[in-house]
Design an enzyme around this catalytic site. Structure first.
Site, PDB file in Angstrom:
ATOM      1  N   THR A 153       1.006  -4.046   4.067  1.00  0.00           N
ATOM      2  CA  THR A 153       2.217  -4.682   4.390  1.00  0.00           C
ATOM      3  C   THR A 153       2.782  -5.273   3.151  1.00  0.00           C
ATOM      4  O   THR A 153       2.348  -5.624   2.190  1.00  0.00           O
ATOM      5  CB  THR A 153       2.154  -6.005   5.424  1.00  0.00           C
ATOM      6  OG1 THR A 153       1.750  -6.874   4.813  1.00  0.00           O
ATOM      7  CG2 THR A 153       1.504  -5.598   6.644  1.00  0.00           C
ATOM      8  N   VAL A 182      -1.670   0.944  16.343  1.00  0.00           N
ATOM      9  CA  VAL A 182      -0.439   0.307  15.918  1.00  0.00           C
ATOM     10  C   VAL A 182      -0.694  -0.943  15.281  1.00  0.00           C
ATOM     11  O   VAL A 182      -1.678  -1.894  15.767  1.00  0.00           O
ATOM     12  CB  VAL A 182       0.156   0.005  17.446  1.00  0.00           C
ATOM     13  CG1 VAL A 182       1.377  -0.628  17.159  1.00  0.00           C
ATOM     14  CG2 VAL A 182       0.561   1.461  18.103  1.00  0.00           C
ATOM     15  N   SER A 183      -0.211  -0.945  14.121  1.00  0.00           N
ATOM     16  CA  SER A 183      -0.159  -2.340  13.528  1.00  0.00           C
ATOM     17  C   SER A 183       0.487  -3.439  14.174  1.00  0.00           C
ATOM     18  O   SER A 183       1.445  -3.361  14.993  1.00  0.00           O
ATOM     19  CB  SER A 183       0.111  -1.985  12.025  1.00  0.00           C
ATOM     20  OG  SER A 183       0.912  -3.216  11.462  1.00  0.00           O
ATOM     21  N   ASP A 184       0.385  -4.952  13.405  1.00  0.00           N
ATOM     22  CA  ASP A 184       0.993  -5.978  13.977  1.00  0.00           C
ATOM     23  C   ASP A 184       2.405  -6.072  13.561  1.00  0.00           C
ATOM     24  O   ASP A 184       3.418  -6.511  13.961  1.00  0.00           O
ATOM     25  CB  ASP A 184       0.465  -7.145  13.592  1.00  0.00           C
ATOM     26  CG  ASP A 184       0.434  -7.216  11.836  1.00  0.00           C
ATOM     27  OD1 ASP A 184      -0.447  -6.503  11.243  1.00  0.00           O
ATOM     28  OD2 ASP A 184       1.242  -7.962  11.301  1.00  0.00           O
ATOM     29  N   THR A 202       0.676 -10.831   7.079  1.00  0.00           N
ATOM     30  CA  THR A 202      -0.093  -9.652   6.635  1.00  0.00           C
ATOM     31  C   THR A 202      -1.581  -9.922   6.474  1.00  0.00           C
ATOM     32  O   THR A 202      -1.993 -10.966   6.667  1.00  0.00           O
ATOM     33  CB  THR A 202       0.251  -9.657   4.884  1.00  0.00           C
ATOM     34  OG1 THR A 202      -0.758  -8.634   4.201  1.00  0.00           O
ATOM     35  CG2 THR A 202       0.101 -10.931   4.133  1.00  0.00           C
ATOM     36  N   GLY A 203      -2.463  -8.785   6.554  1.00  0.00           N
ATOM     37  CA  GLY A 203      -3.704  -8.852   6.695  1.00  0.00           C
ATOM     38  C   GLY A 203      -4.007  -8.036   8.016  1.00  0.00           C
ATOM     39  O   GLY A 203      -3.606  -6.902   8.284  1.00  0.00           O
ATOM     40  N   GLY A 205      -4.395  -6.314  11.391  1.00  0.00           N
ATOM     41  CA  GLY A 205      -3.219  -6.330  12.396  1.00  0.00           C
ATOM     42  C   GLY A 205      -3.762  -6.673  13.530  1.00  0.00           C
ATOM     43  O   GLY A 205      -3.052  -7.604  14.387  1.00  0.00           O
TER      44      GLY A 205
HETATM   45  N1  GLY Z   1      -1.108  -5.873   8.665  1.00  0.00           N
HETATM   46  C1  GLY Z   1      -1.034  -4.709   8.724  1.00  0.00           C
HETATM   47  C2  GLY Z   1      -1.730  -3.859   9.508  1.00  0.00           C
HETATM   48  O1  GLY Z   1      -2.967  -4.214   9.957  1.00  0.00           O
HETATM   49  O2  GLY Z   1      -1.566  -2.655   9.730  1.00  0.00           O
END
Ligand code: GLY
Length: 282
Positions: A153, A182-184, A202-203, A205
């Protein structure tokens, strides 16, 4: 009063001084250029332009330089939230475009505001997004070595002169994930804003989503907490589960708060502290 905070992901750069310096320099430059845009334009325009710069810089895991999913394909995601108009939009697992955040921005004007996979890519083609290969040799090498490196991210939260708060996040995911994961970032767990505050996460998801982190912080501010209290409480609750993520946030008074859980190395953030641009790099 206008204000801006940006991030280029999170992780640990211990012993990687050159990489840390490169990220710091890139963040400072992009912060300055985005601040200049914010001086003349809206928070939305600044967030979109700033994220385009981050997506174009292959050092970050978003746009060009995105990580590969387990099948060797790059699928990118982005979310954008206009806090004053309460309007969230996003793209999930879009392929072969240069600026996923622009697709998210375009979708904010559509009735259906979040699109995924092939249909998201088709939407982009229909709206004249050119074919663009976001693969870089570094990410191919990392994929082959199953290297985790930088957590995904990039993100920006901006407050403009008209008191609009906008948050945006873009990601290439966590790398080697199940295709289609699917990411956050393109959800309200990773990107959220109101007229009182905005957050970009960030981190990991899955862990951000399980905490509904961005939305929870903003709602806590809506309900009367200070931004600092809202971030601290959300981080404390996430520490209970040993989650690994961080965030940047901003409130309507221009106060900035960067937060991270105990399990996360650091958030690669940048903002102006009144005297100079402050970043994660000391
Ligand atoms: N935060 C980004 C992801 O986990 O894809």
């Amino acid at each position: 009063m206008f204000q801006l905070v940006i991030h280029g992901g999170a992780g640990s750069l211990e012993g990687k001084t050159a990489e840390a310096k490169n990220i710091h320099q890139s963040l400072c430059k992009i912060w300055e250029e985005t601040f200049e845009i914010l001086n003349n334009k809206t928070a939305e325009e600044a967030v979109i332009s700033g994220i385009c710069m981050l997506e174009d810089d292959p050092i970050f895991n978003a746009g060009t330089g995105s990580k590969l999913q387990a099948d060797g394909e790059v699928r990118m995601s982005a979310g954008l939230m206009d806090g004053v108009n309460n309007r969230f939009s996003g793209v999930i697992n879009v392929q072969n475009i240069r600026f996923p955040i622009k697709a998210a921005a375009l979708l904010s004007k559509e009735k259906n505001k979040v699109l995924s996979a092939n249909q998201a890519t088709e939407f982009c083609r229909k709206h004249s997004f050119n074919e663009h290969d976001p693969l870089t040799p570094t990410r191919i090498r990392e994929y082959k070595q199953k290297y985790e490196g930088l957590h995904g991210t990039v993100g920006i939260v901006a407050l403009d002169k008209k008191a609009n708060i906008v948050a945006g996040t873009s990601t290439g995911g966590i790398g080697n994930e199940t295709p289609g994961r699917v990411s956050d970032s393109p959800t309200v767990a990773g990107t959220y804003a109101s007229s009182k505050a905005g957050v970009s996460c960030t981190g990991i998801g899955e862990q951000i989503t399980q905490q509904a982190a961005a939305a929870k912080i903003v709602i806590r501010v809506e309900d009367g907490m200070t931004l600092s209290e809202a971030v601290s409480k959300t981080i404390m609750e996430s520490n209970y589960f040993n989650y690994s993520f961080g965030l940047i946030s901003l409130d309507a008074n221009g106060r900035i708060k960067v937060g991270k859980t105990a399990a996360l190395g650091e958030v690669y953030y940048a903002y102006h502290n009144g005297e100079r641009i402050e970043t994660f790099y000391k």
